[in-house]
Design a protein around this motif. Structure first.
Motif, PDB file in Angstrom:
ATOM      1  N   ALA A   1      -8.539  -0.350  18.328  1.00 36.20           N
ATOM      2  CA  ALA A   1      -9.879  -0.863  18.037  1.00 36.20           C
ATOM      3  C   ALA A   1     -10.299  -0.548  16.608  1.00 36.20           C
ATOM      4  O   ALA A   1     -11.051  -1.312  15.990  1.00 36.20           O
ATOM      5  N   HIS A   2      -9.809   0.556  16.059  1.00 35.70           N
ATOM      6  CA  HIS A   2     -10.156   0.939  14.692  1.00 35.70           C
ATOM      7  C   HIS A   2      -9.106   0.479  13.682  1.00 35.70           C
ATOM      8  O   HIS A   2      -9.175   0.825  12.507  1.00 35.70           O
TER       9      HIS A   2
ATOM     10  N   ARG B   1      -4.413   8.915  29.837  1.00 30.86           N
ATOM     11  CA  ARG B   1      -5.125   9.531  28.711  1.00 30.86           C
ATOM     12  C   ARG B   1      -4.563   9.035  27.382  1.00 30.86           C
ATOM     13  O   ARG B   1      -5.304   8.798  26.423  1.00 30.86           O
TER      14      ARG B   1
ATOM     15  N   HIS C   1      -2.851   2.415  14.317  1.00 31.61           N
ATOM     16  CA  HIS C   1      -2.008   2.773  15.445  1.00 31.61           C
ATOM     17  C   HIS C   1      -0.579   3.002  14.962  1.00 31.61           C
ATOM     18  O   HIS C   1       0.177   2.075  14.780  1.00 31.61           O
TER      19      HIS C   1
ATOM     20  N   LEU D   1      -5.898   5.570  26.661  1.00 36.26           N
ATOM     21  CA  LEU D   1      -7.270   5.610  26.162  1.00 36.26           C
ATOM     22  C   LEU D   1      -7.298   5.907  24.675  1.00 36.26           C
ATOM     23  O   LEU D   1      -8.017   5.255  23.902  1.00 36.26           O
ATOM     24  N   GLU D   2      -6.476   6.868  24.241  1.00 38.42           N
ATOM     25  CA  GLU D   2      -6.429   7.223  22.830  1.00 38.42           C
ATOM     26  C   GLU D   2      -5.867   6.073  21.998  1.00 38.42           C
ATOM     27  O   GLU D   2      -6.372   5.764  20.912  1.00 38.42           O
ATOM     28  N   GLU D   3      -4.833   5.426  22.493  1.00 37.84           N
ATOM     29  CA  GLU D   3      -4.231   4.328  21.740  1.00 37.84           C
ATOM     30  C   GLU D   3      -5.169   3.127  21.661  1.00 37.84           C
ATOM     31  O   GLU D   3      -5.208   2.420  20.655  1.00 37.84           O
ATOM     32  N   ALA D   4      -5.933   2.885  22.734  1.00 37.74           N
ATOM     33  CA  ALA D   4      -6.904   1.789  22.701  1.00 37.74           C
ATOM     34  C   ALA D   4      -7.942   2.030  21.613  1.00 37.74           C
ATOM     35  O   ALA D   4      -8.366   1.104  20.909  1.00 37.74           O
ATOM     36  N   ARG D   5      -8.338   3.271  21.450  1.00 35.32           N
ATOM     37  CA  ARG D   5      -9.296   3.604  20.384  1.00 35.32           C
ATOM     38  C   ARG D   5      -8.671   3.354  19.014  1.00 35.32           C
ATOM     39  O   ARG D   5      -9.332   2.841  18.108  1.00 35.32           O
ATOM     40  N   ARG D   6      -7.418   3.704  18.862  1.00 32.84           N
ATOM     41  CA  ARG D   6      -6.754   3.495  17.573  1.00 32.84           C
ATOM     42  C   ARG D   6      -6.617   2.013  17.258  1.00 32.84           C
ATOM     43  O   ARG D   6      -6.815   1.591  16.118  1.00 32.84           O
TER      44      ARG D   6
END
Length: 211
Positions: free
Chosen positions: A82-83, A72, A86, A75-80
């Motif tokens: 991508a934006h 989990r 981080h 998943l959150e870090e991948a979103r960060r």
């Protein structure tokens, strides 16, 4: 069109392409440095859970729960990433990796810094901790490990020391993780060293000027 005008026009076309290439390289490096060690840790947790499934089911359940929590977090870090945002908490990362090492049977001690550190520096230090601990679990048979972050003589020093690391002959070439980490640390104004200590210890040290 004059030669000077053609040169200017070419530069205008080329520079955006270079920016895109640099951004792709940065994105790939961030994914590797931030997520690669975490995925290695989760793989280890799942392997430990599999080994304990029959004889120690409670331990296996705990390790699978930790692995699920780690997924989990990925998943959150991948979103960060991508934006383009981080930032990692050094204290949280030290605690997480301490628990991971202990779950693998490695007696682990953590020393926290005695002063607050800037968020960008915390992210680089946290990334270094991830890579170092992944290497401890992958390339040694460690029974003891010490993770320490200290401020000394106007600098911040991170050291990761573990046993169970006999010297290889000939010395192994640093892998992609350490090479990428060295580039990241250098870009942040720091230095990274790693060496064997007799008889079977290994030391990784990252040092940054404290501005």
């Amino acid at each position: 069109m004059s030669e000077a005008t053609e040169t200017t026009a070419t530069a205008v076309v080329t520079d955006p392409r270079r920016i895109v290439v640099r951004e792709r390289i940065r994105f790939a490096r961030d994914l590797h440095d931030l997520l690669g060690p975490r995925l290695s840790a989760i793989t280890l947790q799942c392997e430990l859970a599999r080994r304990h499934l029959d004889g120690r089911p409670d331990t296996a359940r705990d390790q699978l729960a930790q692995a699920l929590s780690g997924l989990r977090g990925i998943l959150e870090e991948a979103r960060r990433v991508a934006h383009g945002y981080h930032c990692l908490s050094l204290e949280t990362e030290l605690a997480s990796n301490r628990d991971l090492l202990r779950s693998a049977g490695v007696e682990t001690e953590v020393t926290l810094p005695d002063t607050a550190l800037p968020a960008p520096l915390q992210t680089v230090l946290a990334t270094t901790v991830r890579e170092a601990v992944a290497n401890v679990l992958t390339h040694s048979r460690a029974r003891r490990c010490h993770l320490a972050v200290e401020t000394v003589a106007g600098a911040v020093r991170l050291t990761v020391t573990n046993d169970g690391a006999p010297r290889t002959t000939p010395p192994t070439t640093p892998g992609l993780g350490l090479r990428s980490l060295t580039e990241r640390i250098t870009a942040a104004g720091g230095t990274l060293t790693h060496t064997h200590l007799p008889p079977s210890h290994y030391l990784l040290e990252a040092r940054f000027p404290l501005r």
